[in-house]
Write a protein that holds these residues in place. Structure first.
Motif, short mmCIF file in Angstrom:
data_model
loop_
_atom_site.label_atom_id
_atom_site.label_comp_id
_atom_site.label_asym_id
_atom_site.label_seq_id
_atom_site.Cartn_x
_atom_site.Cartn_y
_atom_site.Cartn_z
N PRO A 91 -4.73 2.58 -1.12
CA PRO A 91 -5.95 2.39 -0.31
C PRO A 91 -6.84 3.62 -0.22
O PRO A 91 -8.02 3.50 0.11
N GLU A 92 -6.29 4.80 -0.51
CA GLU A 92 -7.12 6.01 -0.47
C GLU A 92 -8.12 6.03 -1.63
O GLU A 92 -9.11 6.76 -1.59
N ILE A 141 0.85 -1.19 0.00
CA ILE A 141 0.00 0.00 0.00
C ILE A 141 0.89 1.24 0.00
O ILE A 141 1.97 1.24 0.59
N ALA A 177 -7.84 -3.08 0.38
CA ALA A 177 -6.49 -3.65 0.51
C ALA A 177 -6.42 -4.61 1.69
O ALA A 177 -5.84 -5.70 1.59
N SER A 225 -6.48 -1.93 9.29
CA SER A 225 -6.34 -0.80 8.37
C SER A 225 -5.73 0.41 9.09
O SER A 225 -4.82 1.07 8.59
N PRO A 278 -8.75 5.70 4.30
CA PRO A 278 -8.59 4.55 3.41
C PRO A 278 -9.89 3.76 3.25
O PRO A 278 -10.75 3.75 4.12
N GLN A 279 -10.01 3.11 2.10
CA GLN A 279 -11.04 2.12 1.92
C GLN A 279 -10.50 0.78 2.44
O GLN A 279 -9.30 0.64 2.63
N ILE A 300 -1.75 -1.58 -4.24
CA ILE A 300 -3.03 -0.87 -4.11
C ILE A 300 -2.79 0.49 -3.44
O ILE A 300 -1.99 0.59 -2.51
#
Length: 195
Positions: free
Chosen positions: A110-111, A37, A127, A180, A123-124, A108
């Motif tokens: 993640p944002e 990430i 990931a 996360s 972040p989503q 990835i």
């Protein structure tokens, strides 16, 4: 073959134009599935990380990029694959998990989009979800100074953040949110360490 040639050429460009520096390569696992990430502020980001790592990286990239003639062929040759944003994309998820279980490196952001402010966005969980499903640790990689065409660009590779132990038959949302937060905090510390 094409991937290695492109990496060689782009690395020269990064060294000449961006005074590119890589820190912490010794932290990166030499084998096994890994989710990488990174923060995302510039178009330089995927190539800077890809050139920094000593293993090929497969990026999940927004599906719209694969609709551009010629560019579609280029990014596929660079081992990227499309993901539809805004809803679960089962094909992309399946491909990502397969890569991880086969010991590959998955990249990835993640944002989910570039940060215009330079600050980390919320972040989503994609990931983290893939890390759990692919049984692969996350390695945070901080990118500093990526904006613009000139100036120093530094890539800082952190240590793998092991998957946590969780209760139940599978990870729940709270497990994923905790993990996360942990990996994003590690990413934030990497960025601060070079600012």
């Amino acid at each position: 073959m094409f991937y290695n040639l492109a990496k060689f050429v782009v690395t020269i460009v990064l060294v000449v134009l961006r005074r590119w520096q890589v820190v912490g390569l010794e932290n990166f696992p030499s084998q096994g599935g890994v989710v990488v990430i990174s923060n995302h502020t510039s178009y330089w980001d995927p190539v800077a990380v890809g050139c920094a790592l000593n293993r090929p990286i497969h990026y999940m990239a927004k599906a719209e990029l694969f609709e551009i003639p010629l560019f579609n062929t280029l990014i596929r040759a660079l081992r990227s694959f499309p993901v539809k944003r805004g809803k679960p994309d089962r094909n992309a998820i399946r491909q990502a998990i397969e890569l991880l279980t086969n010991g590959e490196v998955l990249g990835i952001f993640p944002e989910g989009r570039r940060s215009s402010s330079g600050e980390l966005l919320k972040p989503q969980l994609g990931a983290v979800m893939l890390a759990f499903k692919g049984n692969a640790p996350i390695v945070p990689v901080g990118i500093i100074g990526a904006r613009g065409f000139f100036g120093k660009l530094t890539v800082v590779i952190g240590k793998p953040v092991p998957l946590p132990q969780y209760t139940g038959s599978k990870a729940g949302r709270e497990d994923m949110e905790r993990y996360s937060a942990q990996v994003m905090d590690q990413l934030k510390q990497l960025i601060k360490s070079r600012q």
